[in-house]
Design an enzyme around this catalytic site. Structure first.
Site, mmCIF file in Angstrom:
data_model
loop_
_atom_site.group_PDB
_atom_site.id
_atom_site.type_symbol
_atom_site.label_atom_id
_atom_site.label_comp_id
_atom_site.label_asym_id
_atom_site.label_seq_id
_atom_site.Cartn_x
_atom_site.Cartn_y
_atom_site.Cartn_z
ATOM 1 N N ARG A 142 -9.320 111.341 12.250
ATOM 2 C CA ARG A 142 -9.245 111.100 13.282
ATOM 3 C C ARG A 142 -8.235 111.622 13.732
ATOM 4 O O ARG A 142 -7.068 111.833 13.035
ATOM 5 C CB ARG A 142 -9.336 109.849 14.228
ATOM 6 C CG ARG A 142 -11.146 109.650 13.848
ATOM 7 C CD ARG A 142 -11.654 107.955 14.316
ATOM 8 N NE ARG A 142 -9.703 106.525 13.579
ATOM 9 C CZ ARG A 142 -10.228 106.155 13.662
ATOM 10 N NH1 ARG A 142 -10.446 105.167 14.800
ATOM 11 N NH2 ARG A 142 -9.884 105.067 12.972
ATOM 12 N N LYS A 187 -3.700 105.507 14.819
ATOM 13 C CA LYS A 187 -4.042 104.118 14.181
ATOM 14 C C LYS A 187 -2.174 104.155 14.277
ATOM 15 O O LYS A 187 -1.484 104.934 14.626
ATOM 16 C CB LYS A 187 -4.046 104.383 12.705
ATOM 17 C CG LYS A 187 -6.173 104.612 12.632
ATOM 18 C CD LYS A 187 -6.546 103.278 13.289
ATOM 19 C CE LYS A 187 -6.059 101.926 11.818
ATOM 20 N NZ LYS A 187 -7.015 100.802 12.370
ATOM 21 N N TYR A 230 -4.258 102.611 18.870
ATOM 22 C CA TYR A 230 -4.193 100.588 17.710
ATOM 23 C C TYR A 230 -3.566 100.469 17.376
ATOM 24 O O TYR A 230 -2.817 101.225 16.144
ATOM 25 C CB TYR A 230 -5.602 101.345 16.979
ATOM 26 C CG TYR A 230 -6.518 101.912 17.853
ATOM 27 C CD1 TYR A 230 -7.599 100.915 18.565
ATOM 28 C CD2 TYR A 230 -7.478 102.665 17.859
ATOM 29 C CE1 TYR A 230 -8.703 100.916 19.336
ATOM 30 C CE2 TYR A 230 -9.049 103.211 18.452
ATOM 31 C CZ TYR A 230 -9.209 102.613 19.545
ATOM 32 O OH TYR A 230 -10.013 102.659 19.644
ATOM 33 N N HIS A 248 -2.964 97.275 16.286
ATOM 34 C CA HIS A 248 -3.135 96.116 15.538
ATOM 35 C C HIS A 248 -1.866 95.047 15.156
ATOM 36 O O HIS A 248 -1.438 94.970 13.924
ATOM 37 C CB HIS A 248 -3.752 95.786 14.427
ATOM 38 C CG HIS A 248 -5.272 96.695 15.008
ATOM 39 N ND1 HIS A 248 -6.022 95.970 15.501
ATOM 40 C CD2 HIS A 248 -6.113 98.571 14.916
ATOM 41 C CE1 HIS A 248 -7.366 96.999 16.090
ATOM 42 N NE2 HIS A 248 -7.095 97.577 15.826
ATOM 43 N N GLU A 250 -6.260 98.118 21.493
ATOM 44 C CA GLU A 250 -7.354 97.257 21.253
ATOM 45 C C GLU A 250 -6.564 95.605 22.131
ATOM 46 O O GLU A 250 -7.696 95.589 22.111
ATOM 47 C CB GLU A 250 -7.203 96.713 20.386
ATOM 48 C CG GLU A 250 -5.830 95.913 19.827
ATOM 49 C CD GLU A 250 -4.497 97.041 19.627
ATOM 50 O OE1 GLU A 250 -3.639 96.297 18.412
ATOM 51 O OE2 GLU A 250 -4.923 97.636 19.790
ATOM 52 N N SER A 267 -15.460 100.227 18.823
ATOM 53 C CA SER A 267 -16.105 98.862 18.225
ATOM 54 C C SER A 267 -17.747 98.849 17.764
ATOM 55 O O SER A 267 -18.253 99.225 16.716
ATOM 56 C CB SER A 267 -16.301 98.053 18.632
ATOM 57 O OG SER A 267 -14.298 97.629 19.071
ATOM 58 N N VAL A 318 -15.427 89.583 14.429
ATOM 59 C CA VAL A 318 -15.010 88.424 15.170
ATOM 60 C C VAL A 318 -13.478 89.353 16.095
ATOM 61 O O VAL A 318 -12.839 89.968 15.916
ATOM 62 C CB VAL A 318 -14.224 87.530 14.901
ATOM 63 C CG1 VAL A 318 -13.848 86.225 15.626
ATOM 64 C CG2 VAL A 318 -15.540 86.747 14.055
ATOM 65 N N VAL A 324 -15.237 93.403 9.440
ATOM 66 C CA VAL A 324 -14.403 94.654 10.477
ATOM 67 C C VAL A 324 -13.786 93.964 11.533
ATOM 68 O O VAL A 324 -12.645 95.219 11.599
ATOM 69 C CB VAL A 324 -15.729 94.933 11.688
ATOM 70 C CG1 VAL A 324 -15.275 95.763 12.875
ATOM 71 C CG2 VAL A 324 -17.321 95.147 10.930
ATOM 72 N N ASP A 384 -8.710 94.754 10.322
ATOM 73 C CA ASP A 384 -7.174 95.607 11.484
ATOM 74 C C ASP A 384 -6.331 94.292 11.956
ATOM 75 O O ASP A 384 -5.694 94.125 12.026
ATOM 76 C CB ASP A 384 -7.857 96.419 11.759
ATOM 77 C CG ASP A 384 -9.249 96.402 12.929
ATOM 78 O OD1 ASP A 384 -9.453 95.423 13.174
ATOM 79 O OD2 ASP A 384 -9.371 97.283 13.390
ATOM 80 N N VAL A 387 -12.867 97.567 5.218
ATOM 81 C CA VAL A 387 -11.578 98.963 5.290
ATOM 82 C C VAL A 387 -11.766 98.838 6.913
ATOM 83 O O VAL A 387 -12.094 98.803 7.602
ATOM 84 C CB VAL A 387 -12.947 100.085 5.342
ATOM 85 C CG1 VAL A 387 -12.374 101.401 6.155
ATOM 86 C CG2 VAL A 387 -13.405 100.365 3.676
ATOM 87 N N ASN A 397 -9.968 101.271 8.990
ATOM 88 C CA ASN A 397 -10.728 102.381 9.546
ATOM 89 C C ASN A 397 -11.925 102.901 9.601
ATOM 90 O O ASN A 397 -11.821 103.930 9.471
ATOM 91 C CB ASN A 397 -9.652 103.223 9.771
ATOM 92 C CG ASN A 397 -9.462 103.981 8.742
ATOM 93 O OD1 ASN A 397 -9.488 103.246 7.757
ATOM 94 N ND2 ASN A 397 -8.862 105.460 8.529
#
Length: 363
Positions: free
Chosen positions: A15, A74, A93, A95, A117, A132, A237, A265, A268, A296, A298
């Site tokens: 991306r 990312k 993002y 995280h 996020e 998402s 979650v 999911v 991250d 994964v 991403n």
């Protein structure tokens, strides 16, 4: 303002932070946009398309040195830490909860860290939602792939066939990821269970799927009971900015059917399975207690063209706001931008992040 869009360096991340259409809008607003050489190739956007849109193509070092605002997909990796400079703003993002090292870099360099996020608009998470949605729709598909026996799975066909029951999927969370995972699972004909803490989320699932999904309030007992015969478990979650709570322990894995697949999911943000750790597209799975883990961090990077366009559609209004008003004024005047603020002038600004990092220091 000078806005820089570097090439992503996370393994198998194709991306890019903005499309040529997005560049055209920023240039029309009077801003300078720097695109790193080859940044858009993985998403199908050539350097020439960015040039035609008005961007300047720049090498990585020059881009980081000149840019007031860095827009990524990312979080920066260790190789990029030294490129960040004091007073710069970073919009991506982030995280940060499972990445104390990156958090320290942003604090030490007084980088304004704005996280997609955690940005909230009208109680929604509009910048998290498009990715998402992609990850949620991918999750049952990837799990189905790894249920194949030669990939280590149980050999259960999720759809079933005439005279043979379909597989069972348990989805932990009823947000955007969970809802989209349920949509695909129902489309495959799977026995679908959604477990969620908030009753309103369960009610929304009930109404949307008209009884085709079984909904259960979240409790340790409910999770333990439902994963016993699950073929697929999806971890969906979210605690915006904070560490994801552990819902499945290693001991609980021992009760599951061998060859079942977990797609976490939420990895991250640390993951909701005790045994989860981030993996990459080129080495996506590992096995613990006979259970396949797909973690994964991403996932949408596997479908970069779709993901980049969807992400730019969501982020561009906020990038334009930051560039036009300036970082500080945008934060002061816009509540959504304030909610995106994770680090500012050497301080942590997100409560959930501060609590997560405090817990990790005392653990």
């Amino acid at each position: 303002m000078i806005v820089g869009i570097p090439k992503e360096i996370k393994p198998e991340e194709f991306r890019v932070g903005i499309t040529p259409v997005g560049v055209r809008e920023l240039v029309r607003d009077g801003h300078t946009v720097l695109i790193e050489t080859g940044a858009g190739i993985g998403s199908g956007f050539a350097d020439e398309e960015y040039r035609k849109a008005g961007a300047d193509i720049a090498p990585k070092l020059s881009l980081f040195e000149r840019s007031d605002l860095i827009v990524k997909v990312k979080e920066p990796l260790a190789a990029e830490y030294d490129l960040l400079r004091e007073g710069q703003a970073l919009f991506t993002y982030l995280h940060l909860a499972p990445h104390p090292g990156l958090t320290k870099v942003l604090l030490d360099k007084q980088v304004t860290g704005l996280a997609y996020e955690t940005l909230v608009k009208d109680t929604r998470l509009p910048l998290l939602a498009p990715m998402s949605e992609v990850a949620g729709r991918m999750a049952p598909i990837m799990a189905s792939l790894y249920l194949q026996k030669f990939r280590g799975g149980s050999g259960i066909l999720p759809t079933g066939v005439s005279g043979v029951r379909p597989g069972k999927i348990v989805i932990l969370g009823a947000g955007v990821v969970g809802t989209n995972a349920a949509r695909v699972a129902v489309g495959l004909g799977m026995e679908t269970v959604v477990i969620n803490r908030d009753p309103a989320g369960l009610q929304r699932i009930d109404e949307q799927f008209k009884g085709r999904v079984r909904t259960i309030p979240l409790s340790a007992h409910a999770v333990e009971e439902e994963i016993l015969d699950a073929d697929i478990v999806i971890g969906a979650v979210l605690v915006p900015g904070g560490r994801t709570p552990i819902l499945i322990t290693r001991e609980m894995l021992k009760t599951m059917k061998r060859g079942s697949v977990i797609v976490d999911v939420s990895v991250d943000q640390g993951g909701c399975v005790e045994t989860s750790h981030p993996t990459t597209h080129d080495d996506p799975v590992f096995e613990v207690e006979g259970i396949i883990h797909y973690c994964v961090a991403n996932m949408p990077g596997a479908y970069p063209r779709t993901s980049t366009i969807a992400l730019t559609n969501a982020t561009l209004p906020y990038v334009r706001l930051l560039a036009s008003k300036g970082i500080e004024k945008a934060i002061q005047e816009d509540p959504a931008m304030r909610s995106a603020l994770n680090t500012y002038q050497g301080k942590i600004m997100n409560t959930a992040l501060a609590e997560a990092l405090s817990r990790s220091r005392t653990a």
